[in-house]
Design a protein around this motif. Sequence first.
Motif, PDB file in Angstrom:
ATOM      1  N   ASN A 114       0.832  -1.203   0.000  1.00 39.80           N
ATOM      2  CA  ASN A 114       0.000   0.000   0.000  1.00 39.80           C
ATOM      3  C   ASN A 114       0.866   1.252   0.000  1.00 39.80           C
ATOM      4  N   LEU A 115       2.053   1.164  -0.614  1.00 45.31           N
ATOM      5  CA  LEU A 115       2.962   2.298  -0.671  1.00 45.31           C
ATOM      6  C   LEU A 115       2.310   3.535  -1.285  1.00 45.31           C
ATOM      7  N   ASN A 116       1.534   3.366  -2.316  1.00 50.62           N
ATOM      8  CA  ASN A 116       0.858   4.492  -2.960  1.00 50.62           C
ATOM      9  C   ASN A 116      -0.605   4.168  -3.226  1.00 50.62           C
ATOM     10  N   SER A 117      -1.267   3.572  -2.260  1.00 52.32           N
ATOM     11  CA  SER A 117      -2.658   3.184  -2.453  1.00 52.32           C
ATOM     12  C   SER A 117      -3.580   4.406  -2.432  1.00 52.32           C
ATOM     13  N   GLU A 118      -4.770   4.234  -2.987  1.00 46.90           N
ATOM     14  CA  GLU A 118      -5.759   5.305  -2.981  1.00 46.90           C
ATOM     15  C   GLU A 118      -6.314   5.536  -1.581  1.00 46.90           C
ATOM     16  N   VAL A 119      -6.296   4.486  -0.754  1.00 47.25           N
ATOM     17  CA  VAL A 119      -6.674   4.622   0.656  1.00 47.25           C
ATOM     18  C   VAL A 119      -5.408   5.002   1.413  1.00 47.25           C
ATOM     19  N   VAL A 120      -5.273   6.287   1.726  1.00 48.60           N
ATOM     20  CA  VAL A 120      -4.027   6.786   2.302  1.00 48.60           C
ATOM     21  C   VAL A 120      -3.870   6.293   3.733  1.00 48.60           C
ATOM     22  N   SER A 121      -2.686   5.751   4.024  1.00 42.72           N
ATOM     23  CA  SER A 121      -2.362   5.268   5.358  1.00 42.72           C
ATOM     24  C   SER A 121      -0.951   5.707   5.707  1.00 42.72           C
ATOM     25  N   LYS A 122      -0.743   6.082   6.959  1.00 41.28           N
ATOM     26  CA  LYS A 122       0.599   6.465   7.404  1.00 41.28           C
ATOM     27  C   LYS A 122       1.534   5.264   7.440  1.00 41.28           C
ATOM     28  N   PHE A 123       0.975   4.099   7.740  1.00 41.99           N
ATOM     29  CA  PHE A 123       1.793   2.898   7.850  1.00 41.99           C
ATOM     30  C   PHE A 123       1.703   2.081   6.565  1.00 41.99           C
ATOM     31  N   VAL A 124       2.852   1.525   6.166  1.00 44.21           N
ATOM     32  CA  VAL A 124       2.966   0.826   4.893  1.00 44.21           C
ATOM     33  C   VAL A 124       3.399  -0.614   5.139  1.00 44.21           C
ATOM     34  N   LEU A 125       2.730  -1.540   4.469  1.00 41.96           N
ATOM     35  CA  LEU A 125       3.075  -2.953   4.538  1.00 41.96           C
ATOM     36  C   LEU A 125       3.197  -3.502   3.125  1.00 41.96           C
ATOM     37  N   GLY A 126       4.030  -4.521   2.955  1.00 39.98           N
ATOM     38  CA  GLY A 126       4.158  -5.145   1.652  1.00 39.98           C
ATOM     39  C   GLY A 126       4.897  -6.459   1.731  1.00 39.98           C
ATOM     40  N   LEU A 127       4.780  -7.246   0.672  1.00 43.49           N
ATOM     41  CA  LEU A 127       5.494  -8.518   0.577  1.00 43.49           C
ATOM     42  C   LEU A 127       5.663  -8.861  -0.890  1.00 43.49           C
ATOM     43  N   GLY A 128       6.619  -9.766  -1.155  1.00 44.39           N
ATOM     44  CA  GLY A 128       6.847 -10.157  -2.535  1.00 44.39           C
ATOM     45  C   GLY A 128       8.052 -11.058  -2.685  1.00 44.39           C
ATOM     46  N   VAL A 129       8.510 -11.174  -3.928  1.00 45.46           N
ATOM     47  CA  VAL A 129       9.678 -11.981  -4.264  1.00 45.46           C
ATOM     48  C   VAL A 129      10.682 -11.120  -5.016  1.00 45.46           C
ATOM     49  N   THR A 130      11.949 -11.543  -4.977  1.00 45.08           N
ATOM     50  CA  THR A 130      13.007 -10.799  -5.649  1.00 45.08           C
ATOM     51  C   THR A 130      13.900 -11.746  -6.440  1.00 45.08           C
ATOM     52  N   PRO A 131      13.652 -11.928  -7.740  1.00 44.56           N
ATOM     53  CA  PRO A 131      14.630 -12.621  -8.582  1.00 44.56           C
ATOM     54  C   PRO A 131      15.897 -11.765  -8.676  1.00 44.56           C
ATOM     55  N   SER A 132      17.067 -12.401  -8.567  1.00 43.72           N
ATOM     56  CA  SER A 132      18.323 -11.656  -8.534  1.00 43.72           C
ATOM     57  C   SER A 132      19.354 -12.298  -9.454  1.00 43.72           C
ATOM     58  N   PHE A 133      20.133 -11.459 -10.114  1.00 42.36           N
ATOM     59  CA  PHE A 133      21.180 -11.909 -11.014  1.00 42.36           C
ATOM     60  C   PHE A 133      22.513 -11.332 -10.543  1.00 42.36           C
ATOM     61  N   VAL A 134      23.545 -12.160 -10.446  1.00 45.29           N
ATOM     62  CA  VAL A 134      24.859 -11.697  -9.995  1.00 45.29           C
ATOM     63  C   VAL A 134      25.488 -10.810 -11.070  1.00 45.29           C
ATOM     64  N   LEU A 135      25.943  -9.627 -10.657  1.00 46.17           N
ATOM     65  CA  LEU A 135      26.635  -8.717 -11.560  1.00 46.17           C
ATOM     66  C   LEU A 135      28.143  -8.789 -11.376  1.00 46.17           C
ATOM     67  N   SER A 136      28.583  -8.984 -10.121  1.00 51.17           N
ATOM     68  CA  SER A 136      30.005  -8.981  -9.836  1.00 51.17           C
ATOM     69  C   SER A 136      30.293  -9.820  -8.598  1.00 51.17           C
ATOM     70  N   SER A 137      31.354 -10.623  -8.667  1.00 50.94           N
ATOM     71  CA  SER A 137      31.796 -11.410  -7.517  1.00 50.94           C
ATOM     72  C   SER A 137      33.280 -11.703  -7.687  1.00 50.94           C
ATOM     73  N   LYS A 138      34.117 -10.832  -7.145  1.00 55.07           N
ATOM     74  CA  LYS A 138      35.556 -10.935  -7.371  1.00 55.07           C
ATOM     75  C   LYS A 138      36.202 -12.045  -6.543  1.00 55.07           C
ATOM     76  N   GLN A 139      35.683 -12.275  -5.320  1.00 57.35           N
ATOM     77  CA  GLN A 139      36.345 -13.225  -4.429  1.00 57.35           C
ATOM     78  C   GLN A 139      35.814 -14.653  -4.548  1.00 57.35           C
ATOM     79  N   ILE A 140      34.636 -14.838  -5.139  1.00 56.74           N
ATOM     80  CA  ILE A 140      34.040 -16.172  -5.235  1.00 56.74           C
ATOM     81  C   ILE A 140      33.837 -16.516  -6.710  1.00 56.74           C
ATOM     82  N   GLU A 141      34.544 -17.529  -7.179  1.00 55.79           N
ATOM     83  CA  GLU A 141      34.462 -17.877  -8.595  1.00 55.79           C
ATOM     84  C   GLU A 141      33.238 -18.716  -8.923  1.00 55.79           C
TER      85      GLU A 141
END
Length: 199
Positions: A114-141
Amino acid sequence: MKKELTFYFAIISFATTTLSFSQNHYFGIKAGYTKSMPASPDNQVNFSENNIEISQGVNRFKGLDGFQIGIYSHIDFGYDFIHLDFAPQYSKYGFQNNGDINYDYFDFDIGISNLNSEVVSKFVLGLGVTPSFVLSSKQIENINNFDLKVYLLFGYRFYKDYVIYSQLRYGVIEIIPESKITNLQLSLNLNIPILKIKK
């Protein structure tokens, strides 16, 4: 890698379709401080140059300070209280084990809030998933090039659409194959609105 790219383009297509049929859309910049706290619950992992030794035990690594910066969009998909969230961003992770271990990701948050919901609230909640791709890893091959995290966020709207919030991410895929080290990250973020589109 083909599966990851297919998944990524499927998300973009879904977002484009949702955007064309919905009413209110918010776009802006996301920036914040991060603290990595990776752990290996079953094995103890030791790094020595390019060699990795795994032994029985529990190892909790000292996390390093980092940051993340990116853009966000909150898409109205027909509900007044929640929006669909998309946030591609650069995230810096790291931990200490006989020296600093740094690895950087392209994270793509996909969730609801509800970060930008039409029902305005001072408190914000959310959940989700984050697919991630490695861009750089110098110490771990032999780091895994892909990670999938789940996240929770809690925040406070302190001025109009400006929100400060904390976000906790937990990775469900090992950072290094057969090590059982998983990502855990806590961040403190600021959403800075730039553009609102109303239909």
